[in-house]
Design a protein around this motif. Structure first.
Motif, PDB file in Angstrom:
ATOM      1  N   VAL A  75      39.407  44.620  40.423  1.00 59.23           N
ATOM      2  CA  VAL A  75      40.283  43.493  40.083  1.00 59.23           C
ATOM      3  C   VAL A  75      39.318  42.432  39.366  1.00 59.23           C
ATOM      4  N   SER A  76      39.662  42.233  38.105  1.00 54.43           N
ATOM      5  CA  SER A  76      38.852  41.097  37.510  1.00 54.43           C
ATOM      6  C   SER A  76      39.082  39.374  37.769  1.00 54.43           C
ATOM      7  N   THR A  77      38.166  38.715  37.614  1.00 56.25           N
ATOM      8  CA  THR A  77      38.464  37.368  37.705  1.00 56.25           C
ATOM      9  C   THR A  77      38.674  36.867  36.301  1.00 56.25           C
ATOM     10  N   THR A  78      39.588  35.833  36.157  1.00 58.21           N
ATOM     11  CA  THR A  78      39.885  35.339  34.894  1.00 58.21           C
ATOM     12  C   THR A  78      40.232  33.996  35.112  1.00 58.21           C
ATOM     13  N   THR A  79      40.067  33.222  33.734  1.00 61.63           N
ATOM     14  CA  THR A  79      40.297  31.848  33.698  1.00 61.63           C
ATOM     15  C   THR A  79      41.580  31.631  32.959  1.00 61.63           C
ATOM     16  N   ARG A  80      42.457  32.799  32.716  1.00 62.40           N
ATOM     17  CA  ARG A  80      43.626  32.924  32.001  1.00 62.40           C
ATOM     18  C   ARG A  80      44.740  32.252  33.061  1.00 62.40           C
ATOM     19  N   ALA A  81      45.906  31.929  32.628  1.00 65.09           N
ATOM     20  CA  ALA A  81      47.022  31.533  33.622  1.00 65.09           C
ATOM     21  C   ALA A  81      47.581  32.769  34.047  1.00 65.09           C
ATOM     22  N   PRO A  82      48.194  32.967  35.376  1.00 71.59           N
ATOM     23  CA  PRO A  82      48.958  34.233  35.639  1.00 71.59           C
ATOM     24  C   PRO A  82      49.919  34.367  34.720  1.00 71.59           C
ATOM     25  N   ARG A  83      50.683  35.305  34.312  1.00 68.44           N
ATOM     26  CA  ARG A  83      51.599  35.851  33.428  1.00 68.44           C
ATOM     27  C   ARG A  83      52.848  36.426  34.110  1.00 68.44           C
ATOM     28  N   GLY A  84      53.923  36.424  33.793  1.00 69.93           N
ATOM     29  CA  GLY A  84      55.288  36.910  34.410  1.00 69.93           C
ATOM     30  C   GLY A  84      55.145  37.281  35.928  1.00 69.93           C
ATOM     31  N   LYS A  85      55.003  38.480  36.457  1.00 68.33           N
ATOM     32  CA  LYS A  85      54.899  38.506  38.029  1.00 68.33           C
ATOM     33  C   LYS A  85      53.541  39.003  38.613  1.00 68.33           C
ATOM     34  N   GLU A  86      52.759  38.471  37.499  1.00 68.60           N
ATOM     35  CA  GLU A  86      51.438  38.846  37.886  1.00 68.60           C
ATOM     36  C   GLU A  86      51.013  37.982  39.428  1.00 68.60           C
ATOM     37  N   VAL A  87      50.438  38.811  40.314  1.00 70.69           N
ATOM     38  CA  VAL A  87      49.987  38.296  41.529  1.00 70.69           C
ATOM     39  C   VAL A  87      48.364  37.949  41.609  1.00 70.69           C
ATOM     40  N   ASP A  90      46.661  41.661  40.442  1.00 73.94           N
ATOM     41  CA  ASP A  90      46.262  41.763  39.083  1.00 73.94           C
ATOM     42  C   ASP A  90      45.087  41.109  38.619  1.00 73.94           C
ATOM     43  N   TYR A  91      44.902  40.015  38.972  1.00 76.06           N
ATOM     44  CA  TYR A  91      43.574  39.328  38.681  1.00 76.06           C
ATOM     45  C   TYR A  91      43.088  38.461  39.806  1.00 76.06           C
ATOM     46  N   ARG A  92      42.006  37.900  40.061  1.00 79.53           N
ATOM     47  CA  ARG A  92      41.743  36.657  40.577  1.00 79.53           C
ATOM     48  C   ARG A  92      41.851  35.520  39.838  1.00 79.53           C
ATOM     49  N   PHE A  93      42.793  34.418  39.689  1.00 78.10           N
ATOM     50  CA  PHE A  93      42.844  33.474  38.741  1.00 78.10           C
ATOM     51  C   PHE A  93      42.096  32.348  39.268  1.00 78.10           C
ATOM     52  N   THR A  94      41.008  31.816  38.259  1.00 83.21           N
ATOM     53  CA  THR A  94      40.245  30.817  38.801  1.00 83.21           C
ATOM     54  C   THR A  94      40.101  29.858  37.646  1.00 83.21           C
ATOM     55  N   SER A  95      39.584  28.637  38.089  1.00 84.82           N
ATOM     56  CA  SER A  95      39.268  27.483  37.034  1.00 84.82           C
ATOM     57  C   SER A  95      37.987  28.007  36.124  1.00 84.82           C
ATOM     58  N   ARG A  96      38.082  27.431  35.098  1.00 90.38           N
ATOM     59  CA  ARG A  96      36.950  27.446  33.996  1.00 90.38           C
ATOM     60  C   ARG A  96      35.760  27.174  34.794  1.00 90.38           C
ATOM     61  N   GLU A  97      35.681  26.206  35.480  1.00 94.59           N
ATOM     62  CA  GLU A  97      34.355  25.449  36.267  1.00 94.59           C
ATOM     63  C   GLU A  97      34.050  26.499  37.230  1.00 94.59           C
ATOM     64  N   ASN A  98      34.649  26.726  38.071  1.00 97.56           N
ATOM     65  CA  ASN A  98      34.413  27.974  39.206  1.00 97.56           C
ATOM     66  C   ASN A  98      33.901  29.249  38.401  1.00 97.56           C
ATOM     67  N   PHE A  99      34.561  29.729  37.486  1.00104.45           N
ATOM     68  CA  PHE A  99      34.262  31.087  36.566  1.00104.45           C
ATOM     69  C   PHE A  99      32.653  30.745  36.267  1.00104.45           C
ATOM     70  N   ASP A 100      32.338  29.337  35.470  1.00106.13           N
ATOM     71  CA  ASP A 100      31.286  29.279  34.984  1.00106.13           C
ATOM     72  C   ASP A 100      29.856  29.263  36.152  1.00106.13           C
ATOM     73  N   ALA A 101      30.404  28.698  37.221  1.00109.71           N
ATOM     74  CA  ALA A 101      29.388  28.702  38.581  1.00109.71           C
ATOM     75  C   ALA A 101      29.119  30.096  39.002  1.00109.71           C
ATOM     76  N   MET A 102      30.220  30.768  38.856  1.00112.35           N
ATOM     77  CA  MET A 102      29.932  32.276  39.441  1.00112.35           C
ATOM     78  C   MET A 102      28.969  33.086  38.371  1.00112.35           C
ATOM     79  N   VAL A 103      29.141  32.468  36.842  1.00110.61           N
ATOM     80  CA  VAL A 103      28.442  33.216  36.079  1.00110.61           C
ATOM     81  C   VAL A 103      26.947  32.707  36.314  1.00110.61           C
ATOM     82  N   GLU A 104      26.753  31.590  36.783  1.00112.47           N
ATOM     83  CA  GLU A 104      25.434  31.028  36.959  1.00112.47           C
ATOM     84  C   GLU A 104      24.563  31.566  38.302  1.00112.47           C
ATOM     85  N   ARG A 105      25.485  31.976  39.325  1.00110.47           N
ATOM     86  CA  ARG A 105      25.178  32.644  40.373  1.00110.47           C
ATOM     87  C   ARG A 105      24.994  34.055  40.186  1.00110.47           C
TER      88      ARG A 105
END
Ligand code: 5GP
Length: 216
Positions: free
Chosen positions: A45-57, A61-76
């Motif tokens: 299950v990937s992490t993404t900054t995109r918004a959930p579509r349709g019935k995505e949970v 389907d994905y772990r939805f997160t903010s751009r800020e949090n994503f970039d912090a995960m990249v840094e770490r």
């Protein structure tokens, strides 16, 4: 002691499979039934900054997160790979992936060509499969089908998809999805064959098994 065919699954490290392909190639239509028919293969299950579509949970389907949090995960260094696709960021969490492989479970990554290149570098034993639609129109139809994008956006995405296809020679396998059942069978064959590779078998365990056949 008796050997059996299942031993190959029990005493090896997990296989990492990558599947890539443009939208319209039918990645979901192939991977969903294939996953249902294969035991011990999990979809990461990937992490993404995109918004959930349709019935995505979230978390399924994905772990939805903010751009800020994503970039912090990249840094770490928390991603095994990550890439920006159509203006959104997507990444494969490293810890779950490594834990699964260590414990002998097989993992499937549905990622783009940029991510696949990073995984090949970091996990040289990964097996990569490219899914291809039979015609350019399949991609176009799929992109216009959503009905939400402006024609120039569709055009840009079509060009991007065709550029991605240029990366096909980097992949170990490719499957043209003109007949869905055949494409699923081809996918299953690749996964099943890889699981029996001698080099994936635990060497100590292999040695013990071979002792069975030594002269006394
Ligand atoms: P979608 O937004 O339509 O679900 O996915 C768009 C693209 O992002 C697809 O080509 C998909 O394979 C790719 N993608 C999904 N998750 C990841 C990821 O973790 N890493 C990378 N590099 N690509 C991903």
């Amino acid at each position: 002691m008796k050997l059996n065919v299942g031993d190959a699954h029990l005493h090896r490290t997990g296989c990492l499979f990558i599947v890539s392909g443009p939208s319209g190639a039918g990645k979901t239509s192939i991977c969903t039934p294939a996953l249902a028919r294969l035991e011990r293969l999990e979809l990461s299950v990937s992490t993404t900054t995109r918004a959930p579509r349709g019935k995505e949970v979230d978390g399924v389907d994905y772990r939805f997160t903010s751009r800020e949090n994503f970039d912090a995960m990249v840094e770490r260094g928390e991603f095994a790979e990550w890439a920006e696709v159509h203006g959104n960021r997507y990444g494969t969490p490293r810890s779950g992936l490594d834990a699964a492989l260590r414990s002998g479970r097989d993992v499937l990554l549905d990622i783009d060509v940029q991510g696949a290149a990073q995984i090949r570098e970091a996990y040289p034993r990964a097996v990569s499969i490219f899914l291809l639609p039979p015609t350019r129109e399949h991609i176009q139809r799929r992109l216009t089908g959503r009905g939400t994008d402006a024609p120039e956006t569709v055009r840009r995405r079509l060009d991007a998809a065709c550029a991605e296809i240029g990366q096909l020679p980097e992949y170990d396998f490719f499957i043209v999805n003109d007949e869905l059942d055949e494409a699923i069978e081809a996918f299953l064959s690749i996964v099943r064959a890889e699981r029996f590779r001698t080099s994936r078998f635990n060497p100590a365990r292999l040695k013990t098994a071979l002792k069975l056949f030594e002269d006394n």
